[in-house]
Write a protein that holds these residues in place. Structure first.
Motif, PDB file in Angstrom:
ATOM      1  N   PRO A 201      -5.418  -5.103  -6.901  1.00 63.04           N
ATOM      2  CA  PRO A 201      -4.201  -4.890  -7.692  1.00 63.04           C
ATOM      3  C   PRO A 201      -3.453  -6.206  -7.899  1.00 63.04           C
ATOM      4  O   PRO A 201      -3.284  -6.993  -6.961  1.00 63.04           O
ATOM      5  CB  PRO A 201      -3.377  -3.916  -6.835  1.00 63.04           C
ATOM      6  N   LEU A 202      -2.997  -6.417  -9.117  1.00 62.09           N
ATOM      7  CA  LEU A 202      -2.234  -7.615  -9.442  1.00 62.09           C
ATOM      8  C   LEU A 202      -0.751  -7.306  -9.331  1.00 62.09           C
ATOM      9  O   LEU A 202      -0.244  -6.399  -9.992  1.00 62.09           O
ATOM     10  CB  LEU A 202      -2.562  -8.084 -10.859  1.00 62.09           C
ATOM     11  N   LEU A 203      -0.062  -8.053  -8.479  1.00 70.00           N
ATOM     12  CA  LEU A 203       1.366  -7.844  -8.286  1.00 70.00           C
ATOM     13  C   LEU A 203       2.135  -8.577  -9.378  1.00 70.00           C
ATOM     14  O   LEU A 203       1.825  -9.719  -9.708  1.00 70.00           O
ATOM     15  CB  LEU A 203       1.802  -8.356  -6.911  1.00 70.00           C
TER      16      LEU A 203
ATOM     17  N   ILE B  39       0.835  -1.206   0.000  1.00 70.35           N
ATOM     18  CA  ILE B  39       0.000   0.000   0.000  1.00 70.35           C
ATOM     19  C   ILE B  39       0.865   1.249   0.000  1.00 70.35           C
ATOM     20  O   ILE B  39       0.521   2.254  -0.643  1.00 70.35           O
ATOM     21  CB  ILE B  39      -1.005  -0.008   1.183  1.00 70.35           C
ATOM     22  N   GLN B  40       2.007   1.213   0.685  1.00 64.00           N
ATOM     23  CA  GLN B  40       2.914   2.365   0.623  1.00 64.00           C
ATOM     24  C   GLN B  40       3.400   2.590  -0.808  1.00 64.00           C
ATOM     25  O   GLN B  40       3.434   3.730  -1.291  1.00 64.00           O
ATOM     26  CB  GLN B  40       4.103   2.155   1.555  1.00 64.00           C
ATOM     27  N   ARG B  41       3.783   1.529  -1.483  1.00 60.57           N
ATOM     28  CA  ARG B  41       4.252   1.658  -2.866  1.00 60.57           C
ATOM     29  C   ARG B  41       3.143   2.126  -3.791  1.00 60.57           C
ATOM     30  O   ARG B  41       3.370   2.965  -4.670  1.00 60.57           O
ATOM     31  CB  ARG B  41       4.814   0.325  -3.356  1.00 60.57           C
ATOM     32  N   ALA B  42       1.957   1.577  -3.603  1.00 60.27           N
ATOM     33  CA  ALA B  42       0.840   1.932  -4.477  1.00 60.27           C
ATOM     34  C   ALA B  42       0.557   3.430  -4.440  1.00 60.27           C
ATOM     35  O   ALA B  42       0.326   4.064  -5.475  1.00 60.27           O
ATOM     36  CB  ALA B  42      -0.406   1.144  -4.076  1.00 60.27           C
ATOM     37  N   ILE B  43       0.605   4.002  -3.247  1.00 60.03           N
ATOM     38  CA  ILE B  43       0.228   5.404  -3.089  1.00 60.03           C
ATOM     39  C   ILE B  43       1.391   6.351  -3.382  1.00 60.03           C
ATOM     40  O   ILE B  43       1.197   7.411  -3.985  1.00 60.03           O
ATOM     41  CB  ILE B  43      -0.347   5.621  -1.678  1.00 60.03           C
ATOM     42  N   ASN B  44       2.585   5.973  -3.007  1.00 58.27           N
ATOM     43  CA  ASN B  44       3.725   6.884  -3.168  1.00 58.27           C
ATOM     44  C   ASN B  44       4.455   6.735  -4.493  1.00 58.27           C
ATOM     45  O   ASN B  44       5.031   7.706  -4.988  1.00 58.27           O
ATOM     46  CB  ASN B  44       4.713   6.670  -2.020  1.00 58.27           C
ATOM     47  N   ASP B  45       4.446   5.537  -5.075  1.00 59.77           N
ATOM     48  CA  ASP B  45       5.249   5.294  -6.274  1.00 59.77           C
ATOM     49  C   ASP B  45       4.445   4.865  -7.494  1.00 59.77           C
ATOM     50  O   ASP B  45       4.929   5.011  -8.621  1.00 59.77           O
ATOM     51  CB  ASP B  45       6.302   4.205  -5.989  1.00 59.77           C
ATOM     52  N   GLU B  46       3.256   4.327  -7.287  1.00 55.92           N
ATOM     53  CA  GLU B  46       2.521   3.723  -8.393  1.00 55.92           C
ATOM     54  C   GLU B  46       1.099   4.259  -8.507  1.00 55.92           C
ATOM     55  O   GLU B  46       0.201   3.576  -8.998  1.00 55.92           O
ATOM     56  CB  GLU B  46       2.509   2.199  -8.226  1.00 55.92           C
TER      57      GLU B  46
ATOM     58  N   PRO C 186      -6.399   4.619 -10.935  1.00 57.15           N
ATOM     59  CA  PRO C 186      -7.504   4.242 -11.829  1.00 57.15           C
ATOM     60  C   PRO C 186      -8.290   3.025 -11.348  1.00 57.15           C
ATOM     61  O   PRO C 186      -9.504   2.930 -11.591  1.00 57.15           O
ATOM     62  CB  PRO C 186      -6.789   3.946 -13.159  1.00 57.15           C
ATOM     63  N   LEU C 187      -7.636   2.092 -10.650  1.00 55.71           N
ATOM     64  CA  LEU C 187      -8.352   0.935 -10.109  1.00 55.71           C
ATOM     65  C   LEU C 187      -9.375   1.363  -9.072  1.00 55.71           C
ATOM     66  O   LEU C 187     -10.486   0.824  -9.007  1.00 55.71           O
ATOM     67  CB  LEU C 187      -7.364  -0.051  -9.485  1.00 55.71           C
TER      68      LEU C 187
ATOM     69  N   PHE D 180      -4.445  -7.328  -2.400  1.00 60.20           N
ATOM     70  CA  PHE D 180      -3.392  -7.548  -3.383  1.00 60.20           C
ATOM     71  C   PHE D 180      -3.389  -9.012  -3.832  1.00 60.20           C
ATOM     72  O   PHE D 180      -3.490  -9.933  -3.008  1.00 60.20           O
ATOM     73  CB  PHE D 180      -2.036  -7.146  -2.804  1.00 60.20           C
ATOM     74  N   VAL D 181      -3.269  -9.204  -5.127  1.00 57.55           N
ATOM     75  CA  VAL D 181      -3.305 -10.538  -5.724  1.00 57.55           C
ATOM     76  C   VAL D 181      -1.892 -10.947  -6.135  1.00 57.55           C
ATOM     77  O   VAL D 181      -1.223 -10.221  -6.877  1.00 57.55           O
ATOM     78  CB  VAL D 181      -4.235 -10.568  -6.956  1.00 57.55           C
ATOM     79  N   GLY D 182      -1.442 -12.102  -5.630  1.00 57.59           N
ATOM     80  CA  GLY D 182      -0.175 -12.643  -6.093  1.00 57.59           C
ATOM     81  C   GLY D 182       1.024 -12.343  -5.225  1.00 57.59           C
ATOM     82  O   GLY D 182       2.153 -12.336  -5.728  1.00 57.59           O
ATOM     83  N   ASP D 183       0.815 -12.131  -3.917  1.00 63.09           N
ATOM     84  CA  ASP D 183       1.955 -11.934  -3.018  1.00 63.09           C
ATOM     85  C   ASP D 183       2.509 -13.314  -2.649  1.00 63.09           C
ATOM     86  O   ASP D 183       2.058 -13.951  -1.696  1.00 63.09           O
ATOM     87  CB  ASP D 183       1.539 -11.166  -1.765  1.00 63.09           C
TER      88      ASP D 183
END
Length: 218
Positions: free
Chosen positions: A215-217, A16-23, A29-30, A172-175
């Motif tokens: 989100p798909l990892l 979640i940190q990566r999703a919001i800060n980097d991605e 859009p998701l 998250f899908v695929g951890d």
């Protein structure tokens, strides 16, 4: 309460940190696809330049721009309430409460460990929310799947307070490291069980305000 977090090294904290800060360009859009009218999101937490801080209690309602709700929130819930994985607002005026998961075990939370006085307040508020939703739980909301129950109760509190709030469950899908679900269907099964135990039908007064993002990892 503002709770500074370490930079996530694994699991939902990391993602979640990566999703919001980097991605955000791919993550936003998701989320927006699940919301009416909204075109942009302003993320309020967990931000890198804010120590990846997460918020709860009076600091939580202040963060979403409604500090005047703090006394009502204190009446509704004792201190050390839900600590939100992320908070945001949209250009359409919606408040986003984010709960992130990387594996099914995070959904299957145990009951509250609150002391007697706090337990009484929690139980009363959960019962009010459950009754309002027409829930017919197999056990009190203070027991199994308690974390999901208290998040839903806080969504109910905000909407009863007049906010256009949404609870966004980010699964998250695929951890692989956390042995998380490899498919969206596996997450669906987990929530089917959770909602069954909580006594929530497919349709209730908050069902339109609880959204799943997967989100798909890579």
């Amino acid at each position: 309460m503002r709770v500074v977090q370490p930079e996530g090294a694994r699991g939902s904290l990391k993602w979640i940190q990566r999703a919001i800060n980097d991605e955000a360009s791919s993550f936003d859009p998701l989320v927006l696809a699940k919301l009416p009218r909204a075109r942009t999101i302003r993320w309020l937490s967990p931000l890198r330049d804010d120590g990846y801080a997460e918020y709860r209690d009076a600091a939580f309602v202040a963060k979403i721009g409604r500090p005047e709700l703090a006394p009502d929130l204190a009446e509704f819930w004792p201190s050390r309430g839900p600590q939100w994985d992320a908070l945001g607002t949209t250009d359409a005026g919606q408040v986003l409460l984010i709960e992130a998961k990387a594996h099914v075990g995070e959904v299957c939370s145990p009951g509250t460990q609150a002391g007697e006085r706090s337990f009484e307040k929690i139980a009363a508020s959960l019962a009010r929310a459950a009754e309002s939703l027409g829930a017919k739980p197999l056990a009190p909301w203070t027991d199994g799947f308690y974390q999901l129950a208290n998040r839903i109760a806080h969504l109910w509190f905000l909407r009863e307070s007049g906010l256009d709030a949404y609870l966004v469950l980010v699964d998250f899908v695929g951890d692989v490291e956390m042995r998380g679900p490899a498919t969206e269907e596996a997450w669906d099964a987990a929530y089917l069980v959770a909602n069954y135990v909580l006594g929530l039908g497919k349709r209730h007064s908050l069902s339109g305000y609880i959204r799943h993002v997967r989100p798909l990892l890579s």
